[in-house]
Design an enzyme around this catalytic site. Structure first.
Site, PDB file in Angstrom:
ATOM      1  N   SER A   1     -11.339   0.412   2.570  1.00  0.00           N
ATOM      2  CA  SER A   1     -10.678   0.047   3.829  1.00  0.00           C
ATOM      3  C   SER A   1     -10.026   1.291   4.436  1.00  0.00           C
ATOM      4  CB  SER A   1      -9.627  -1.034   3.590  1.00  0.00           C
ATOM      5  OG  SER A   1     -10.231  -2.203   3.088  1.00  0.00           O
TER       6      SER A   1
ATOM      7  N   GLU B   1      -5.540   4.480   5.685  1.00  0.00           N
ATOM      8  CA  GLU B   1      -5.194   4.275   4.277  1.00  0.00           C
ATOM      9  C   GLU B   1      -5.550   5.478   3.418  1.00  0.00           C
ATOM     10  OE1 GLU B   1      -6.212   1.023   0.777  1.00  0.00           O
ATOM     11  OE2 GLU B   1      -5.947   0.354   2.832  1.00  0.00           O
TER      12      GLU B   1
ATOM     13  N   ARG C   1       0.825  -1.221   0.000  1.00  0.00           N
ATOM     14  CA  ARG C   1       0.000   0.000   0.000  1.00  0.00           C
ATOM     15  C   ARG C   1       0.853   1.262   0.000  1.00  0.00           C
ATOM     16  NH1 ARG C   1      -2.376  -3.696  -1.078  1.00  0.00           N
ATOM     17  NH2 ARG C   1      -4.378  -4.460  -0.308  1.00  0.00           N
TER      18      ARG C   1
END
Length: 357
Positions: A245, A349, A166
């Site tokens: 998310s 995130e 990520r």
């Protein structure tokens, strides 16, 4: 290029409709660019004048302050895709989920498990988008970007993107590059998918991990999984009014993981084993969703207009009347609750604009 602007200090347009959370205050100036040249021109104009610049494409990974943005908002709405053999090129503004569908229709493998992810193609390398055992970095070959430091258009190889879980060089230094185009090398596996890596997907497909299935079947299975978790956009379903998310899965070093296991045993008993996945030398990745749920924040948690999704504990949602402040208050409550329960810090995130946890 379309421009909407007013005198400084007079709000023009809410940024909320440009995000999947439907949150965010006003912008004083909004520029919509439909070509690479228009994108570059808008960026150069902002840089030359010292004007703060916010770049939005699909808006699926943004949390924007209720105060909005005091500067120029550049909405990237470029279009164009090219599929030649197994090579795919997408303009930054192309809808990612639609692009995945086109590759599956062509019988190509490599991104089928990234179906249904909202947002634009240009956003995918920024956080190395991944789901259900696939990551963009596995098939991406090049990123064409405008370098704001050198004022040139550059082509960066996969290695130069510095991909990790990520993360990428674009996320590490967000003020430098503006993604214009992304290029991929897919696989012609005679209409079969890439090897299935994710256990939940394999179980639903009725195969073992490492097996291949028809690529269209893999995509449809992922779409069903995502829809069941509220992760496919639906304007009538507030469970999808989210940024996907909200927290990344924590990656722990050896000492951190040992301390975490001690906390799990203390809280839940000696027979409980948390999810664990290898994440490099002496590092283990665990599940943020598991941590949130076991810390007491179950599906649907919350009393106000911002709540945890009723379908998935990782999604923090706007129930229709929330503010960014409401969402952040919930995020802080969840983060602090997980830290108190397990000694693990969760990292958001989505990108924060004018706000922070």
């Amino acid at each position: 290029m379309q421009e909407l602007y007013v005198d400084p200090g007079v709000p023009l347009v809410s940024l909320a409709p440009l995000t999947t959370l439907r949150l965010g205050g006003p912008a004083q100036r909004l520029v919509t660019a439909t070509t690479d040249d228009e994108v570059i021109a808008a960026v150069r104009e902002a840089d030359d004048s010292g004007t703060p610049l916010l770049i939005i494409a699909g808006g699926s990974n943004l949390v924007i302050s209720d105060d909005g943005f005091a500067g120029t908002v550049l909405h990237i709405a470029t279009s164009g895709s090219s599929l030649s053999g197994t090579r795919l090129e997408l303009a930054a503004g192309e809808n990612w989920s639609d692009a995945v569908a086109r590759t599956v229709e062509a019988g190509l493998a490599g991104v089928e498990c990234l179906a249904g992810i909202p947002g634009s193609a240009g956003a995918t390398p920024i956080q190395n988008v991944g789901a259900y055992g696939q990551e963009v970095s596995s098939t991406l070959t090049e990123v064409v970007a405008y370098d704001r430091r050198t004022r040139e258009t550059v082509t960066l190889s996969n290695a130069e993107c510095d991909f990790s879980y990520r993360h990428s060089r674009f996320k590490a230094d967000p003020a430098r590059h503006v993604v214009l185009r992304v290029r991929f090398e897919l696989e012609d596996a005679a209409g079969r998918s890439a090897p299935v890596k994710y256990g939940e997907t394999a179980r639903l497909l009725g195969v073992g991990t490492g097996d291949r299935v028809p690529v269209a079947e893999a995509r449809e299975t992922v779409l069903r999984l995502r829809a069941g978790k509220g992760m496919v956009l639906d304007p009538d379903d507030h469970d999808t009014w989210s940024a996907g998310s909200f927290f990344t899965n924590p990656v722990l070093d050896e000492a951190e993981y040992a301390a975490f296991l001690d906390r799990v045993r203390e809280r839940l008993g000696p027979d409980v084993a948390p999810p664990a996945f290898p994440a490099g030398e002496d590092r283990t990745k665990t599940s943020a969703a598991w941590l949130i749920d076991r810390a007491g924040f179950t599906k649907g948690y919350g009393q106000g207009p911002a709540r945890i999704s009723t379908k998935h504990t990782l999604a923090l949602t706007n129930r229709g009347s929330a503010t960014t402040a409401d969402l952040l208050a919930l995020a802080r409550e969840v983060r602090e609750g997980v830290r108190d329960a397990f000694g693990v810090d969760l990292t958001n995130e989505p990108v924060m604009v004018g706000c922070a946890l």
